[in-house]
Design an enzyme around this catalytic site. Sequence first.
Site, PDB file in Angstrom:
ATOM      1  CD  GLU A  62      -3.323  -0.818   1.840  1.00 15.99           C
ATOM      2  OE1 GLU A  62      -3.585   0.353   2.189  1.00 15.99           O
ATOM      3  OE2 GLU A  62      -4.026  -1.798   2.146  1.00 15.99           O
ATOM      4  CG  HIS A 332      -1.823  -3.405   8.576  1.00 12.81           C
ATOM      5  ND1 HIS A 332      -1.875  -4.768   8.362  1.00 12.81           N
ATOM      6  CD2 HIS A 332      -3.001  -2.918   8.093  1.00 12.81           C
ATOM      7  CE1 HIS A 332      -3.009  -5.085   7.774  1.00 12.81           C
ATOM      8  NE2 HIS A 332      -3.709  -3.980   7.601  1.00 12.81           N
TER       9      HIS A 332
END
Length: 472
Positions: A62, A332
Site C-alpha cells: 500500500e 498496520h
Amino acid sequence: MADVSSDNDGRVPSQSPSSIRVISLNCWGLKFISKYRKERLAEIGRQLANASPTPEIVGLQECWTQEDFREICAATKHILPHAKFYWSGFFGGGLAILSKWPIEESSMYRYPLNGRPAAFYRGDWYVGKGVACARIRYGVGKKDVIEVFCTHLHAPYEREPNDSYLCHRTAQAWEIAKLMRHAAERGHAVLGLGDFNMLPLSLAHRLIEAHSPVRDVWRIVNPLSAVGAAEDVVEKARGLPTPTAAQCLDLHGATCDSVFNTWRWSKAMQKDLRRGRDTTIDPETLDVRAKRLDYIFFYAPPATSGAEWNVQDVQVGMTMRHPTLRCSLSDHFSIETTLSRSPTATTPADDQTPTPQTTEQNEMIHPLPQKTYTEILTLITHYTQRENRQRRMRLTHFAIEILIAISCLIAVWFSTRNYVSFILMLLSTLGLSVGVLDGLMGGLFVASEVRALKEFEFEVRSAWERAGGLDG
C-alpha cells in the site's frame, strides 16, 4: 533495474553477512483516501532510516504513489540504496522492495484471480494485485542469493467461510507458494513478505506452507501463538483467556486492529486526538480484536557453503506514533525478523554437486490432508457456479437493455412532445450504457475468471493425485 539509483548500484557485496534484518509493513498509503498519507509515509521513511537493528531488506505494501516511494527512498538511501517500485493494474499494486544489496532481477506477477471489476468501490481488481519479485545477491558466494516475494492478498470483506472472495485469496496463496517453491528449487534462499489478509493456520496459510518449503517465522519462534483475534471462532475454540494488548504484540504478533493503533480507536477518541487530547492505553487492557494479518515466510536451502540460516528473533514493530500528529504511522504495525547465519561442521565446495534427492524433496511439496483438497475443490465448484449465474444474469441484462433501447427509439418516432422524446432518449442511452458494461463484464471478465478457475482446479486435482487422493 531499480527505480532509484545509487552510487554503488550493481556493486557486488565484498563479503557475506552473518545476519539479515527484514521488515514488512503495510503503509496504508492510498491517495486521497488515507488520512495524513504524506506525513505518515515520510515518517515511516525516517523510522526505517533510524531503525535498530538496521534493516537490510524491506517490503512495503500500500505504498501507492511514486511521491511517497521516492521520499522513503531518499530517507533510507544510506542503508537501503537499491529499491524497486512495482507497477500493475490501473492504479498500481502498491508494492515496493528496498534492499541494502543490488537487485539483480525483478518482475511483477499479477494474480489470475483478483477481485471483480463490478466491485469498483473495493478496488482490488483495479490495482492489479500480485507479487513483487526481486532477486538479491547478498554475499560473495555462488549461492548467496535470496529471492524476495512481496505481496498483498485480496482483502477479506466478510468473515470466513462466508467471504465471497475466499476463492480468490486461496488461489492467490497457491500462486505465491508456487513462485516461492520455484525459487527454492533453484537453490536460493526465499523470503515471502506482505499483508496476506489471512489468519494463522487458515486455509491460505496452510496452502503456502504445504506447497512451498517456506515457514512462517512467527510460528517458528512462537508455535503456540494465536490463530485469530480473541473474538474469532477459531481462537475461541482453543479455550484460552483473552490476551492483553501487550501479549497480542509480544506473543501473538498482532499487526492489525490492536488497541494501541490509533486508527482502530473510536471516532470520539480520534477526534480528541486531533484536538490534542491523547489517550494512554494500558498494556494490560484486554484486546479481543487484535490479529495477525502480516507475515514473513522464510526458507534457506540445505547448507552447501559451510553455513546455515536460522530465525534469530521476530517482533512486531512500527508501533510508534507520528511525532506531531500523534497518530499511528499506519493502520498496520510491521513484522520484523533477524535471520542469522552460522557455520556448519563441514564446508563443501561452493560448486560441489548436491546429493541426489527424491522426487518429493525436489518438488518441496508437503501433501495436505485429504479433506483440505476436497474443501478447496468444493470452494472452486461453488464459486464457479456463482460466477456462471452472474454471467447469465449480466448477459440477460445486456440483451434486455438492447430491446429497451430499440423500443425507446421506435417510440420517439411516434412521440408528439419534445420532452417525452428527450426522456425516451435518455432512458435508452443510460440503460444501454449500463447494459453494455454488464455485457462486457459477463461476456469477457467472467469468462476469463471461469477459465482461471479451471486452471486452479486442475492444479489442485493434480496435487491431490500426487498425494494419493485420487485414482489415476
